[in-house]
Write a protein that holds these residues in place. Structure first.
Motif, PDB file in Angstrom:
ATOM      1  N   TYR A 268       0.831  -1.213   0.000  1.00 29.69           N
ATOM      2  CA  TYR A 268       0.000   0.000   0.000  1.00 29.69           C
ATOM      3  C   TYR A 268       0.868   1.267   0.000  1.00 29.69           C
ATOM      4  O   TYR A 268       0.539   2.250  -0.651  1.00 29.69           O
ATOM      5  N   LEU A 269       1.982   1.211   0.718  1.00 30.27           N
ATOM      6  CA  LEU A 269       2.882   2.365   0.747  1.00 30.27           C
ATOM      7  C   LEU A 269       3.441   2.649  -0.636  1.00 30.27           C
ATOM      8  O   LEU A 269       3.556   3.810  -1.064  1.00 30.27           O
ATOM      9  N   GLU A 270       3.768   1.583  -1.363  1.00 31.31           N
ATOM     10  CA  GLU A 270       4.357   1.720  -2.702  1.00 31.31           C
ATOM     11  C   GLU A 270       3.408   2.428  -3.666  1.00 31.31           C
ATOM     12  O   GLU A 270       3.847   3.111  -4.596  1.00 31.31           O
ATOM     13  N   LEU A 271       2.103   2.290  -3.452  1.00 27.01           N
ATOM     14  CA  LEU A 271       1.120   2.911  -4.345  1.00 27.01           C
ATOM     15  C   LEU A 271       1.202   4.444  -4.306  1.00 27.01           C
ATOM     16  O   LEU A 271       0.775   5.110  -5.246  1.00 27.01           O
ATOM     17  N   SER A 272       1.754   4.999  -3.232  1.00 26.34           N
ATOM     18  CA  SER A 272       1.864   6.450  -3.099  1.00 26.34           C
ATOM     19  C   SER A 272       3.201   6.981  -3.603  1.00 26.34           C
ATOM     20  O   SER A 272       3.479   8.172  -3.471  1.00 26.34           O
ATOM     21  N   LEU A 273       4.043   6.098  -4.149  1.00 30.08           N
ATOM     22  CA  LEU A 273       5.351   6.504  -4.663  1.00 30.08           C
ATOM     23  C   LEU A 273       5.298   6.681  -6.176  1.00 30.08           C
ATOM     24  O   LEU A 273       4.547   5.990  -6.865  1.00 30.08           O
ATOM     25  N   SER A 274       6.104   7.589  -6.697  1.00 32.22           N
ATOM     26  CA  SER A 274       6.104   7.873  -8.135  1.00 32.22           C
ATOM     27  C   SER A 274       7.282   7.226  -8.847  1.00 32.22           C
ATOM     28  O   SER A 274       7.129   6.630  -9.907  1.00 32.22           O
ATOM     29  N   SER A 275       8.474   7.358  -8.300  1.00 30.19           N
ATOM     30  CA  SER A 275       9.695   6.931  -8.991  1.00 30.19           C
ATOM     31  C   SER A 275      10.012   5.464  -8.724  1.00 30.19           C
ATOM     32  O   SER A 275       9.846   4.969  -7.598  1.00 30.19           O
ATOM     33  N   ASP A 276      10.501   4.784  -9.766  1.00 34.31           N
ATOM     34  CA  ASP A 276      10.794   3.356  -9.657  1.00 34.31           C
ATOM     35  C   ASP A 276      11.885   3.061  -8.635  1.00 34.31           C
ATOM     36  O   ASP A 276      11.837   2.054  -7.936  1.00 34.31           O
ATOM     37  N   PHE A 277      12.882   3.938  -8.541  1.00 35.10           N
ATOM     38  CA  PHE A 277      13.980   3.667  -7.607  1.00 35.10           C
ATOM     39  C   PHE A 277      13.487   3.761  -6.155  1.00 35.10           C
ATOM     40  O   PHE A 277      13.978   3.045  -5.282  1.00 35.10           O
ATOM     41  N   SER A 278      12.507   4.624  -5.878  1.00 41.89           N
ATOM     42  CA  SER A 278      11.925   4.692  -4.531  1.00 41.89           C
ATOM     43  C   SER A 278      11.069   3.467  -4.252  1.00 41.89           C
ATOM     44  O   SER A 278      11.068   2.926  -3.142  1.00 41.89           O
ATOM     45  N   LYS A 279      10.346   3.008  -5.263  1.00 41.58           N
ATOM     46  CA  LYS A 279       9.522   1.802  -5.105  1.00 41.58           C
ATOM     47  C   LYS A 279      10.403   0.593  -4.795  1.00 41.58           C
ATOM     48  O   LYS A 279      10.032  -0.268  -3.985  1.00 41.58           O
ATOM     49  N   LYS A 280      11.557   0.536  -5.445  1.00 39.66           N
ATOM     50  CA  LYS A 280      12.473  -0.581  -5.227  1.00 39.66           C
ATOM     51  C   LYS A 280      12.965  -0.600  -3.783  1.00 39.66           C
ATOM     52  O   LYS A 280      13.033  -1.664  -3.146  1.00 39.66           O
ATOM     53  N   VAL A 281      13.309   0.575  -3.250  1.00 39.66           N
ATOM     54  CA  VAL A 281      13.754   0.669  -1.852  1.00 39.66           C
ATOM     55  C   VAL A 281      12.601   0.343  -0.913  1.00 39.66           C
ATOM     56  O   VAL A 281      12.771  -0.328   0.121  1.00 39.66           O
ATOM     57  N   CYS A 282      11.398   0.803  -1.265  1.00 41.96           N
ATOM     58  CA  CYS A 282      10.215   0.575  -0.424  1.00 41.96           C
ATOM     59  C   CYS A 282       9.939  -0.911  -0.235  1.00 41.96           C
ATOM     60  O   CYS A 282       9.579  -1.353   0.859  1.00 41.96           O
ATOM     61  N   LYS A 283      10.109  -1.702  -1.294  1.00 42.22           N
ATOM     62  CA  LYS A 283       9.818  -3.136  -1.207  1.00 42.22           C
ATOM     63  C   LYS A 283      10.677  -3.828  -0.151  1.00 42.22           C
ATOM     64  O   LYS A 283      10.253  -4.816   0.448  1.00 42.22           O
ATOM     65  N   ASP A 284      11.885  -3.320   0.060  1.00 42.29           N
ATOM     66  CA  ASP A 284      12.804  -3.937   1.019  1.00 42.29           C
ATOM     67  C   ASP A 284      12.954  -3.098   2.289  1.00 42.29           C
ATOM     68  O   ASP A 284      13.933  -3.243   3.028  1.00 42.29           O
ATOM     69  N   LEU A 285      12.008  -2.194   2.545  1.00 41.67           N
ATOM     70  CA  LEU A 285      12.100  -1.299   3.701  1.00 41.67           C
ATOM     71  C   LEU A 285      12.042  -2.096   5.003  1.00 41.67           C
ATOM     72  O   LEU A 285      11.127  -2.884   5.225  1.00 41.67           O
ATOM     73  N   ILE A 286      13.035  -1.895   5.857  1.00 48.11           N
ATOM     74  CA  ILE A 286      13.113  -2.581   7.145  1.00 48.11           C
ATOM     75  C   ILE A 286      12.680  -1.609   8.241  1.00 48.11           C
ATOM     76  O   ILE A 286      13.068  -0.442   8.227  1.00 48.11           O
ATOM     77  N   PRO A 287      11.874  -2.055   9.214  1.00 43.96           N
ATOM     78  CA  PRO A 287      11.454  -1.157  10.301  1.00 43.96           C
ATOM     79  C   PRO A 287      12.647  -0.660  11.113  1.00 43.96           C
ATOM     80  O   PRO A 287      13.717  -1.287  11.139  1.00 43.96           O
ATOM     81  N   ASN A 288      12.441   0.436  11.791  1.00 43.66           N
ATOM     82  CA  ASN A 288      13.476   1.011  12.646  1.00 43.66           C
ATOM     83  C   ASN A 288      13.328   0.475  14.070  1.00 43.66           C
ATOM     84  O   ASN A 288      12.220   0.298  14.565  1.00 43.66           O
ATOM     85  N   PHE A 289      14.477   0.247  14.737  1.00 44.92           N
ATOM     86  CA  PHE A 289      14.447  -0.246  16.112  1.00 44.92           C
ATOM     87  C   PHE A 289      15.326   0.610  17.032  1.00 44.92           C
ATOM     88  O   PHE A 289      15.805   0.126  18.053  1.00 44.92           O
ATOM     89  N   ASN A 290      15.524   1.877  16.665  1.00 44.68           N
ATOM     90  CA  ASN A 290      16.353   2.787  17.466  1.00 44.68           C
ATOM     91  C   ASN A 290      15.499   3.962  17.930  1.00 44.68           C
ATOM     92  O   ASN A 290      14.785   4.565  17.127  1.00 44.68           O
ATOM     93  N   PHE A 291      15.576   4.307  19.213  1.00 46.57           N
ATOM     94  CA  PHE A 291      14.709   5.348  19.772  1.00 46.57           C
ATOM     95  C   PHE A 291      14.973   6.714  19.152  1.00 46.57           C
ATOM     96  O   PHE A 291      14.042   7.416  18.734  1.00 46.57           O
ATOM     97  N   GLU A 292      16.261   7.122  19.081  1.00 45.95           N
ATOM     98  CA  GLU A 292      16.576   8.442  18.526  1.00 45.95           C
ATOM     99  C   GLU A 292      16.120   8.557  17.076  1.00 45.95           C
ATOM    100  O   GLU A 292      15.540   9.579  16.673  1.00 45.95           O
TER     101      GLU A 292
END
Length: 769
Positions: A16-40
């Protein structure tokens, strides 16, 4: 980790997040997006999303175009040694996009993106100089040589076409041509000559039609011109390559900045997508903490809301999720236990990765690890059973989980002997809770439910069920456990009644079943006691409200008398100011008179008070803040006071005990504060600013006047001397005309003879609020 993410529907959320992206290179990064586990970083990601969310709320939509990857453009250019015009057009699109969004991001958390654009902006000017973006080619004036070459090409082409037109007309009238036109073959102009007349037209034969009826001949009269044009075009291409290599060298030299720019832009575009996605389900930003309770009010799994947008008949159920340390969720099959578990995990991941979450409000700790044991991970190729795969997961959790971890267990302990499996799970859960790990588990096990009553940190909850309709409600209820209702579900799907009766007989013979009934009676007694306690609390609350109303009445009376006394002193103060202004005395004398008045007022208003009377629990006025608070602790020289949620420590002389009858001391302190401000303002009114304009042109003088008047106004200076001299009078008149229209000028006049006369203009500025 990736397997756990998939079990929590993280990959489905990214779709669903990828549907709001325009550029292919951002979509590629989005597919492999890892959650954050750092407080700061979680706080930073949330701040980035909040900034863009505020822009959207102000109506400033950010619609990003489709861009080509800079890294790919540079890789291809490296291989061929230069950028093609079409590549440069794509780079220009980047600059145009950044130019559009940067004004929205000034002084924001996206400063690194803006700074990179500013660093590379000089290259945009070079691109503008050499490239025609609309046509996608190098401009004529990109170099002097290219300009001359193209001019000669145009001239030669005009001459060639002129000659060719005459030749064509000549042969057409003679009947040698198939049509009254000319065409091109391999970049050379030719005439469509009838086959029987091909020897009548002198020239170079380039092609014969498939039917053999037409010969395409380049007339001898234009061969030299065509050769000349080809030669010029070859020179043109060499010059274009030279120009492209020059700009390419500049771009290659800045390749690292362009790569950084793409990475920053990807983060920006994904953040925009997070905000757009969050707005689609009207999400909120949770309060993030390093540790503490996990609290979500009226939250829901985001995919259920997004599914509702497509299917209007779907109505997701919102639940409160409260995890102090551990939570055991029971209830019927298909009642929503697993969905609740997934919702807790997914909302935690979203919250600490900069997403808005679908909830009314939320207060969440940031986890350094999230462990999930859900579903069946058995590997038949490795000869692995379902239970052994669960054991491996539990072993990893025991090895790695700590006080910053969240552990989610869906019906753990199944796949082996129920008693042994539940005993093992009980020990694992108790160990995790002792480490202060947050644990949420679902179960049908009566064993685990009873163990939960013994483990203080493990609270219980159940999924609500409608016993009338025999349908689940999917709402989470805290403080009670629920039945699995296997018999109800079996009856619903069509099991024979005799089978259900026989099963009930077996169940009643179980020893723990009788014990469970006894326990149920005890629980009812506890619930009755709880009800009585709630009633007592309500009565106490009513009494508290009555006392609060009385306190408010006393406070209002005190405030009213306080305001009356302050108004009286203010009135006398204004009269004093009016009297001072009517007297023509020096500024030093004015300040002396003012100090005498202040001393007189304070002496009359101060009442002696023994500071030792203040004790813990007293209500006091904290003078520096002009706010009321409660005394928590009295020390030797200081007092600790609570003002709302704020605790501060102040010196004793800055605190006044609040008693309605003793107003004057507080009044004097406030009056002193106000008089000090008025005194400072009075001092500023005597300041003079002198601006020398002699020797300046009219334009220079007006710029200087504007700058100095603004500065004087900001500093609270009310009187400015403009020294323009006499001269021709041109400068003086220009300055005075300018002052007439200036918004900060109250009035102006010539100075007294001893101050410069008509060579000096005194300007009186408006008072600063």
């Amino acid at each position: 980790m990736l397997k756990s993410l998939s079990k929590l529907d993280w990959d489905k959320l990214l779709v669903y997040l990828e549907l709001s992206l325009s550029s292919d290179f951002s979509k590629k990064v989005c597919k492999d997006l890892i959650p954050n586990f750092n407080f700061e970083k979680a706080k930073l990601l949330q701040e980035r999303s909040k900034y863009l969310w505020n822009l959207f709320e102000k109506g400033k939509n950010i619609d990003l175009p489709v861009l080509k990857s800079l890294k790919e453009l540079f890789n291809k250019a490296y291989k061929r040694g230069l950028f093609l015009p079409v590549d440069l057009v794509e780079i220009k699109k980047w600059f145009l996009t950044l130019k559009k969004i940067c004004p929205l991001l000034e002084d924001s958390i996206f400063s690194s993106l803006i700074n990179l654009y500013k660093e590379l902006k000089d290259l945009e000017l070079q691109l503008d100089r050499i490239l025609d973006y609309e046509r996608g080619e190098v401009k004529d004036n990109a170099s002097y040589q290219l300009y001359i070459i193209r001019k000669r090409i145009r001239e030669a082409q005009e001459l060639l076409l002129s000659k060719l037109e005459k030749i064509k007309e000549h042969f057409y009238k003679k009947g040698y041509l198939q049509d009254n036109l000319f065409t091109q073959r391999e970049g050379r102009y030719v005439l469509p000559v009838k086959a029987e007349y091909k020897n009548k037209v002198r020239g170079i034969l380039h092609e014969v039609s498939q039917s053999g009826a037409t010969a395409f001949i380049e007339p001898v009269g234009i061969v030299a011109l065509s050769n000349e044009i080809e030669d010029l075009k070859y020179k043109e291409q060499r010059e274009i390559i030279k120009i492209l290599k020059e700009i390419s060298e500049e771009l290659f030299h800045r390749a690292y900045e362009f790569c950084q720019l793409e990475e920053e832009y990807i983060d920006f575009e994904i953040t925009v997508a997070k905000v757009k996605l969050g707005r689609s389900y009207r999400g909120i930003f949770p309060e993030l903490k390093e540790k503490g309770i996990f609290k979500i009010i009226s939250g829901v799994h985001p995919l259920l809301v997004l599914k509702k947008e497509k299917n209007k008949n779907s109505q997701p159920v919102y639940n409160d999720f409260l995890i102090e340390q551990g939570l055991l969720i029971s209830g019927p099959n298909l009642g929503g236990k697993t969905v609740s578990l997934k919702t807790i995990g997914l909302l935690a991941l979203m919250a600490q990765t900069g997403f808005l979450i679908p909830a009314k409000s939320a207060e969440l700790p940031v986890f350094s690890q999230i462990f999930v044991d859900m579903g069946d991970d058995q590997d038949i190729l490795q000869g692995e059973s379902s239970f052994s795969s669960h054991l491996k997961n539990l072993k990893e959790i025991l090895d790695k989980a700590d006080h910053k971890s969240l552990v989610l267990l869906d019906e753990p302990g199944k796949g082996t002997n129920p008693e042994e499996g539940m005993a093992l799970i009980s020990a694992v859960v108790e160990e995790l809770l002792n480490r202060n790990t947050k644990v949420v588990l679902t179960t049908h096990s009566q064993f685990l439910k009873t163990v939960a009553l013994k483990i203080g940190k493990l609270k219980i909850a159940t999924m609500e069920y409608n016993f009338q309709t025999k349908e689940p409600i999917y709402r989470l209820i805290y403080g009670i456990w629920g039945e699995s209702l296997a018999f109800d579900l079996a009856k619903k799907v069509g099991f024979p009644d005799e089978i259900l009766v026989r099963a009930s007989v077996y169940l009643e013979n179980k020893e723990y079943w009788e014990w469970y009934k006894v326990l149920e009676k005890e629980i009812k007694k506890v619930e009755k006691l709880k009800e009585e306690l709630d009633n007592n609390l309500k009565e106490l609350q009513k009494e508290k409200e009555i006392l609060e109303k009385e306190r408010e009445k006393i406070k209002e009376l005190y405030q009213k008398r306080l305001e009356e006394r302050i108004n009286l002193w203010n009135k006398e103060f204004k009269e004093l100011i009016k009297e001072i202004k009517s007297k023509k005395i020096s500024s030093k004398k004015v300040l002396e008179e003012f100090d005498k008045f202040v001393k007189k007022v304070l002496e009359e208003s101060v009442v002696e008070e023994d500071i030792k009377e203040i004790k813990e629990g007293d209500r006091v006025q904290v003078l520096p803040f002009k706010k009321e608070g409660e005394v928590l602790k009295v020390k030797e020289k200081t007092i600790e006071v609570k003002m709302g949620s704020l605790k501060i420590e102040v010196s004793k002389e800055n605190v006044i005990k609040i008693i309605p009858e003793r107003i004057s001391q507080v009044v004097s302190a406030q009056i002193k504060s106000d008089l000090d401000k008025h005194k400072e303002k009075l001092k500023r009114s005597f300041k003079k600013e002198r601006i020398k304009l002699l020797g300046l042109t009219v334009d220079e003088a007006l710029i200087e006047v504007e700058k100095k008047l603004n500065k004087a106004f900001l500093e609270g200076i009310e009187k400015v001397y403009l020294i323009h001299g006499h001269g021709s009078g041109k400068l003086r008149e220009a300055v005075r005309n300018y002052l007439q229209k200036h918004p900060l000028v109250k009035n102006f006049e010539f100075a007294e003879p001893w101050e410069g006369g008509t060579g000096v203009t005194i300007v009186y500025l408006e008072e600063k609020n």
